[in-house]
Write an enzyme that holds these catalytic residues in place. Structure first.
Site: not given
Ligand code: NAP
Length: 253
Positions: A37, A158, A154
């Site tokens: 992360d 995606k 986005y």
């Protein structure tokens, strides 16, 4: 022996939300899990939580959009465990805005994390999978791939991930590697909490509205996505390749 005993799993965006739930589910099935992360604080909290429960996990702070850093971490993991069996490309960000207000930086950030990051991790890890003639790559897409107002960046990323998934499935299938995608609908995480804030709604109101649109009549939890990821990762799923599974409480929402 549990379902993932001895498997080495690499999860991005693992500090919280869906990535944390995926990492926990694999750890509970006796996998050795590498959590990656960019956000070091949540990463170390999650890693410590899992270690305290006796799971074999390691944390790596890295920005997946940086190819040099990704290569470094991947080589470190392969050195440590001798292999990497399962990659979950989960890290993600939102920079929502209506098209005429969307900045270059909103566009680039989303493309860099979702598309470049997934490319960086997949390219670096496939060589270890090819070497062992086994691999599972699972990409986290979204129902937004089908179009969503305010998410030109986005939804493009995606949808791009779905093309990437199908192409890698074709290229890597011969090496015992399957590549699939999970496309979540509304899932209760910090990401959707931030969306509520941006819309000027309480999180409760956003959940209530979302549930009214979802055929099963409830909102999604990170565990719902973890379950789907584990399905693609199982040895028994070796004939499931290049698929996109919408996990949204209905055909789409
Ligand atoms: P989240 O709670 O915001 O967690 C995402 C994690 O990824 C955060 O810890 C984030 O760190 C980290 N991350 C961001 N950029 C990174 C980078 N460059 N390198 C490494 N780590 C990075 O989000 P989530 O809801 O769990 O979402 C996980 C995935 O599911 C995302 O790909 C998201 O697009 C997808 N998804 C979510 C939903 C939903 O309803 N929640 C629906 C469909 C799809 P920072 O906080 O510092 O950015």
């Amino acid at each position: 022996m549990k379902r993932f005993s001895g498997k080495v799993v690499f999860v991005t965006g693992a500090g919280r939300g869906i990535g944390k739930s995926v990492s926990t589910a694999f750890a509970e099935e006796e996998a050795r899990v590498c959590l990656v992360d960019i956000e070091e604080e949540s990463l170390s909290i999650t890693v410590n939580e899992l270690k305290e429960k006796g799971h074999e996990v390691r944390g790596f702070a890295a920005d997946i959009s940086n190819p040099e850093k990704v290569n470094e971490v991947v080589d470190q993991v392969a050195e440590l465990f001798g292999k990497i069996d399962i990659l979950v490309n989960n890290a993600g960000v939102l920079r929502d805005n209506i098209l005429f207000k969307m900045s270059d930086s909103d566009w680039d950030t989303v493309m860099n994390v979702h598309l470049k990051g997934t490319f960086n991790c997949s390219r670096a890890i496939q060589k270890y999978m090819v070497k062992h003639h086994f691999g599972r790559i699972i990409n986290i897409s979204s129902t937004s791939a089908l179009g969503n107002r305010g998410q030109a960046n986005y939804s493009t990323a995606k949808a791009g991930l779905q093309g990437f998934t199908k192409t890698l499935a074709i290229e890597l299938g011969a090496f015992g590697i399957t590549v699939n995608a999970v496309a979540p609908g509304f899932i209760e995480t910090d990401m959707t909490k931030a969306t509520a804030e941006r819309m000027g709604l309480s999180f409760g109101d956003l959940v209530k509205y979302s549930v009214s649109q979802i055929p099963v009549g409830r909102s999604g939890q990170p565990e719902d996505i973890a379950n789907a990821v584990l399905f693609f990762a199982m040895d028994e799923s070796s004939f499931v390749n290049g698929q996109v599974l919408y996990v949204a409480g209905g055909p789409k929402n």
